[in-house]
Every structure is written in structure tokens, then in C-alpha cells.
Scaffold this motif. Structure first.
Motif, PDB file in Angstrom:
ATOM      1  N   TYR A 249      -3.954   5.453   4.175  1.00 62.46           N
ATOM      2  CA  TYR A 249      -4.738   4.781   5.609  1.00 62.46           C
ATOM      3  C   TYR A 249      -6.398   5.201   5.410  1.00 62.46           C
ATOM      4  O   TYR A 249      -7.079   4.467   5.977  1.00 62.46           O
ATOM      5  N   ASN A 250      -6.365   6.309   4.794  1.00 58.83           N
ATOM      6  CA  ASN A 250      -7.863   6.877   4.766  1.00 58.83           C
ATOM      7  C   ASN A 250      -8.556   6.729   3.264  1.00 58.83           C
ATOM      8  O   ASN A 250      -9.786   7.071   3.141  1.00 58.83           O
ATOM      9  N   ALA A 251      -7.822   5.725   2.447  1.00 61.25           N
ATOM     10  CA  ALA A 251      -8.411   5.549   1.271  1.00 61.25           C
ATOM     11  C   ALA A 251      -9.763   4.588   1.111  1.00 61.25           C
ATOM     12  O   ALA A 251      -9.514   3.862   1.737  1.00 61.25           O
ATOM     13  N   GLU A 252     -10.460   4.975   0.374  1.00 66.55           N
ATOM     14  CA  GLU A 252     -11.745   4.281   0.447  1.00 66.55           C
ATOM     15  C   GLU A 252     -11.859   3.216  -0.499  1.00 66.55           C
ATOM     16  O   GLU A 252     -12.385   1.995  -0.533  1.00 66.55           O
ATOM     17  N   THR A 253     -10.858   2.934  -1.562  1.00 69.21           N
ATOM     18  CA  THR A 253     -10.549   1.953  -2.417  1.00 69.21           C
ATOM     19  C   THR A 253      -8.851   1.670  -2.165  1.00 69.21           C
ATOM     20  O   THR A 253      -8.228   2.434  -1.921  1.00 69.21           O
ATOM     21  N   PRO A 254      -8.488   0.407  -2.525  1.00 70.38           N
ATOM     22  CA  PRO A 254      -6.989   0.233  -2.355  1.00 70.38           C
ATOM     23  C   PRO A 254      -6.294   1.224  -3.181  1.00 70.38           C
ATOM     24  O   PRO A 254      -6.542   1.176  -4.489  1.00 70.38           O
ATOM     25  N   PRO A 255      -5.447   1.620  -2.945  1.00 69.90           N
ATOM     26  CA  PRO A 255      -4.473   2.599  -3.556  1.00 69.90           C
ATOM     27  C   PRO A 255      -3.538   1.737  -4.775  1.00 69.90           C
ATOM     28  O   PRO A 255      -3.200   0.873  -4.388  1.00 69.90           O
ATOM     29  N   PRO A 256      -3.322   2.386  -5.871  1.00 71.12           N
ATOM     30  CA  PRO A 256      -2.397   1.423  -6.731  1.00 71.12           C
ATOM     31  C   PRO A 256      -1.135   1.328  -6.281  1.00 71.12           C
ATOM     32  O   PRO A 256      -0.562   2.064  -5.593  1.00 71.12           O
ATOM     33  N   GLY A 257      -0.458   0.286  -6.596  1.00 68.24           N
ATOM     34  CA  GLY A 257       0.896  -0.017  -6.225  1.00 68.24           C
ATOM     35  C   GLY A 257       1.886   1.034  -6.918  1.00 68.24           C
ATOM     36  O   GLY A 257       1.440   1.505  -7.985  1.00 68.24           O
ATOM     37  N   PRO A 258       3.249   0.997  -6.673  1.00 69.88           N
ATOM     38  CA  PRO A 258       4.226   1.818  -7.384  1.00 69.88           C
ATOM     39  C   PRO A 258       4.369   1.367  -8.905  1.00 69.88           C
ATOM     40  O   PRO A 258       4.321   0.043  -9.260  1.00 69.88           O
ATOM     41  N   LYS A 259       4.386   2.231  -9.761  1.00 65.76           N
ATOM     42  CA  LYS A 259       4.180   1.752 -11.355  1.00 65.76           C
ATOM     43  C   LYS A 259       5.578   1.334 -11.707  1.00 65.76           C
ATOM     44  O   LYS A 259       5.546   0.782 -12.927  1.00 65.76           O
ATOM     45  N   ASN A 260       6.519   1.532 -10.796  1.00 70.16           N
ATOM     46  CA  ASN A 260       7.934   1.085 -11.269  1.00 70.16           C
ATOM     47  C   ASN A 260       8.448  -0.048 -10.422  1.00 70.16           C
ATOM     48  O   ASN A 260       9.510  -0.184 -10.156  1.00 70.16           O
ATOM     49  N   LEU A 261       7.480  -0.975 -10.048  1.00 67.70           N
ATOM     50  CA  LEU A 261       7.859  -1.923  -9.218  1.00 67.70           C
ATOM     51  C   LEU A 261       8.874  -3.012  -9.861  1.00 67.70           C
ATOM     52  O   LEU A 261       9.544  -3.675  -9.186  1.00 67.70           O
ATOM     53  N   ALA A 262       8.457  -2.996 -11.048  1.00 72.77           N
ATOM     54  CA  ALA A 262       9.765  -3.930 -11.864  1.00 72.77           C
ATOM     55  C   ALA A 262      10.884  -3.725 -11.684  1.00 72.77           C
ATOM     56  O   ALA A 262      11.834  -4.476 -11.905  1.00 72.77           O
ATOM     57  N   LEU A 263      11.442  -2.315 -11.431  1.00 76.53           N
ATOM     58  CA  LEU A 263      12.630  -1.923 -10.911  1.00 76.53           C
ATOM     59  C   LEU A 263      13.210  -2.811  -9.754  1.00 76.53           C
ATOM     60  O   LEU A 263      14.712  -2.997  -9.703  1.00 76.53           O
ATOM     61  N   ALA A 264      12.429  -3.238  -8.914  1.00 74.79           N
ATOM     62  CA  ALA A 264      12.762  -4.022  -7.997  1.00 74.79           C
ATOM     63  C   ALA A 264      13.469  -5.287  -8.309  1.00 74.79           C
ATOM     64  O   ALA A 264      14.517  -5.841  -7.410  1.00 74.79           O
ATOM     65  N   VAL A 265      13.016  -5.705  -9.718  1.00 74.28           N
ATOM     66  CA  VAL A 265      13.509  -7.180  -9.946  1.00 74.28           C
ATOM     67  C   VAL A 265      15.063  -6.465 -10.741  1.00 74.28           C
ATOM     68  O   VAL A 265      16.075  -7.194 -10.354  1.00 74.28           O
ATOM     69  N   VAL A 266      14.927  -5.697 -11.326  1.00 76.02           N
ATOM     70  CA  VAL A 266      16.108  -5.442 -12.267  1.00 76.02           C
ATOM     71  C   VAL A 266      17.262  -4.653 -11.557  1.00 76.02           C
ATOM     72  O   VAL A 266      18.635  -5.281 -11.652  1.00 76.02           O
ATOM     73  N   ARG A 267      17.038  -3.992 -10.209  1.00 71.56           N
ATOM     74  CA  ARG A 267      18.026  -3.535  -9.271  1.00 71.56           C
ATOM     75  C   ARG A 267      18.102  -4.436  -8.341  1.00 71.56           C
ATOM     76  O   ARG A 267      18.928  -4.027  -7.222  1.00 71.56           O
ATOM     77  N   ARG A 268      17.534  -5.699  -8.157  1.00 70.83           N
ATOM     78  CA  ARG A 268      17.818  -6.719  -6.936  1.00 70.83           C
ATOM     79  C   ARG A 268      17.536  -6.091  -5.679  1.00 70.83           C
ATOM     80  O   ARG A 268      18.246  -6.199  -4.891  1.00 70.83           O
TER      81      ARG A 268
END
Length: 337
Positions: A249-268
Motif C-alpha cells: 500500500y505504501n509502495a512508490e512503484t508497483p510491487p512485483p507479482g509472485p515469482k511462482n504464479l505459473a504454479l496457479a496453472v499447474v496446480r489449477r
């Protein structure tokens, strides 16, 4: 009659500073027909208010500059032009951040202080409790035997989420909080089975140790590294309720997303964001359950209280830094304590 109120005078960059706010004294008019004059006894400060300080389009309008801020409050009616709402009644409304509020009849709801103290309606019997219920019933449903992970576990929503998860049959509930004292209290006082101090080493490693066989549901109040750790430990077809992301919420630039988001596909996985006000149909159902839980003591959300309108900004800044356990409130009326 005079009233003091807090105005936002500058849009913060990064963490808000006291200079972004100003205390203003105003005249309080007498209520007309269909209006109430309320002396605020308790006002709520909440993480979502940080995003309202940015001039961006969202689900709720941003705070206006050089105008009083608003938010949840409970107060006592001191003058009434509304039939059926008497002087002395306790009402819940959204014109906080001020000592007195002039309300239209439809802006206030009378609450029962014989059931629970007035301030409870800003916590477990209010929006924080309902948020937890919506998240774990509708968005990421908890099923009997599930392992549930909750971030922001020592806050008002997190503590209510623990009780809700237990209601739906969770076999194990893991909470994350900052510092060993909060982690201790999660287990010894507030019903969690295991607690993680997220400041003590790798969060992903600590979560794997707490749930070596994985987790089924994650209630996300934090985002950032917590969301990444949860994705890394999710079972196939796991469910994630995206409630908040206070870590950014206090970040001055957008924080990076989760590095492992691809697991959302693999693990459905299912990752679903939600806004509690879209689910008002669940409010009566939750209110009945929560009233019983408050009576039997199984739903306990402690308060961190600062006193006086002069402390409202300090309370808000402290909330963003994790200074609270349970609900962060400002008491404006010594007789209400």
C-alpha cells in the motif's frame, strides 16, 4: 457547538506523514427533519483508507483534499429529527474522523449495546467480521478437514477469519503475524493451531514447516511475499481469497507479482479478489452466527485503542506499520471506555 475533524491536505507518496493531514475546527449545525446529530464515541481506522488517499479510480471514491475524511464510526445520538431514533441511541455510520457527525436518517443504523459493547460493531460484529465470513464461505470456501493459512492473522479480519475457518471445519489453521509476541498470542489466546513470525527468516520455509503436506485455503490480507509463499504450498485445486495487499500500500512503484504464479496453472488454483460490500446478502446470516460466538466467547477480537481525535492520524499510521493487535480504534468519549 464546535467539532474537530481530520482533513487530508496532501496525497502521500509512499508512507503517509503527519503533514499530509490537518485538524480543522468546524461549527456543528442543528439537525433538521430527517437528520441526526451524533457524538462519535469510537472511530475506526482501516488499511483500505490508504488507497483512498490516492487520486485513482477504484471501487470507492478517493478522499477529497481539504475535506473531512470518512470511515466507520459508532456514536451516541445527541439530537434527532428522525422518528423512531431517540436521543441516547447508539448508531453505526460512516462519518468517522470527526467528533460530531450530522447524518441523514439512511446513513445510520441503531445497534444493540446489550448484545455487545458499541465498539464491537466496528470489529467482529461489523465489516471486518463479515469480510472474513464472505472470504471463507463464498470466495475460497473452507471444507471440513482443510488446512487454512491466514496472513495479517493478528488483525481484526484475520482473527475473525480464524473463528470462521473453525466454524466451517478446518482441521488446521496457520496464522502469520509480525513479531514473536503476536505469534505467541495467536496460538495461546486466539485459536490458531500454528503461528508464523514472518520477520523470523524465510516465510516460504516457515510455511512449509508449519504445513509440510501443503495447504488448501489461503486468506490473503498482505500480498507480496505472503501470496508467493502460499502459492508455493498450495494443494492442487487450492483456493485463495484476495482480500487485501497491505504489504504494497505504501509502495512508490508497483510491487512485483509472485515469482511462482505459473504454479496457479499447474496446480489449477483459484485466486479470486472480492469486495465485502458486494455480498451484503450474507450479512444477516453472519450476524446471527457472530452474535452467538461473541456471547460464548469463541470470537474474540481485541482492540488497540488510542484516545482523542488528536491521535487519529497516529492510530492510522501505526496500523500501517503493524502496531495493532486486533482492531485499531480511536476512542473519542472517555465515558464509552
Amino acid at each position: 457547538m464546535k467539532s474537530r475533524e481530520v482533513h487530508l491536505v496532501a496525497r502521500p507518496t509512499g508512507e503517509p506523514a503527519p503533514s499530509d493531514f490537518r485538524m480543522v475546527t468546524t461549527d456543528v449545525p442543528d439537525p433538521g427533519s430527517g437528520q441526526l446529530l451524533v457524538r462519535n464515541d469510537w472511530i475506526s481506522v482501516d488499511p483500505y483508507m490508504r488507497n483512498r488517499m490516492n487520486d485513482v479510480k477504484s471501487y470507492i471514491p478517493p478522499f477529497r483534499l481539504d475535506a473531512p475524511m470518512d470511515g466507520g464510526a459508532v456514536g451516541t445520538v445527541v439530537a434527532s429529527g428522525v422518528p423512531g431514533i431517540e436521543v441516547g441511541a447508539t448508531v453505526l455510520h460512516d462519518l468517522g474522523w470527526r467528533e460530531y457527525a450530522l447524518l441523514q436518517a439512511g446513513q445510520a443504523r441503531v445497534v444493540d449495546t446489550t448484545l455487545a459493547p458499541a465498539e464491537t460493531y466496528l470489529g467482529p460484529l461489523g465489516i471486518p467480521g463479515l469480510t472474513a465470513y464472505v472470504g471463507l464461505k463464498e470466495i475460497a470456501p473452507v471444507r471440513p478437514g482443510d488446512v487454512v493459512f491466514i496472513s495479517g492473522a493478528a488483525g481484526a479480519v484475520g482473527l475473525a477469519a480464524c473463528r470462521v475457518a473453525r466454524h466451517f471445519g478446518a482441521a488446521k489453521i496457520i496464522g502469520s503475524a509480525g513479531g514473536p509476541e503476536k505469534a505467541r498470542r495467536l496460538v495461546e489466546e486466539f485459536g490458531y493451531d500454528t503461528a508464523i513470525d514472518y520477520r523470523a527468516g524465510s516465510l516460504g520455509k516457515r510455511l512449509r514447516e508449519a504445513a509440510p503436506d501443503g495447504i488448501d485455503v489461503y486468506f490473503d490480507n498482505v500480498g507480496g511475499d505472503h501470496l508467493q509463499a502460499a502459492i508455493g504450498s498450495m494443494h492442487d485445486f487450492g483456493r485463495i481469497a484476495l482480500c487485501g495487499a497491505v504489504a504494497g500500500y505504501n509502495a512508490e512503484t508497483p510491487p512485483p507479482g509472485p515469482k511462482n504464479l505459473a504454479l496457479a496453472v499447474v496446480r489449477r488454483l483459484s485466486l479470486r479478489g472480492f469486495i465485502v460490500t458486494d455480498h451484503g446478502d450474507l450479512a444477516p446470516e453472519y450476524a446471527a452466527l457472530a452474535a452467538d460466538w461473541v456471547r460464548d466467547g469463541s470470537l474474540r477480537v481485541p482492540t488497540t485503542v488510542l484516545t482523542g481525535i488528536d491521535t487519529a492520524v497516529d492510530a492510522f499510521l501505526g496500523l500501517l506499520r503493524g502496531a495493532n493487535t486486533g482492531k485499531m480504534l480511536v476512542s473519542l468519549n472517555a465515558e464509552a471506555n
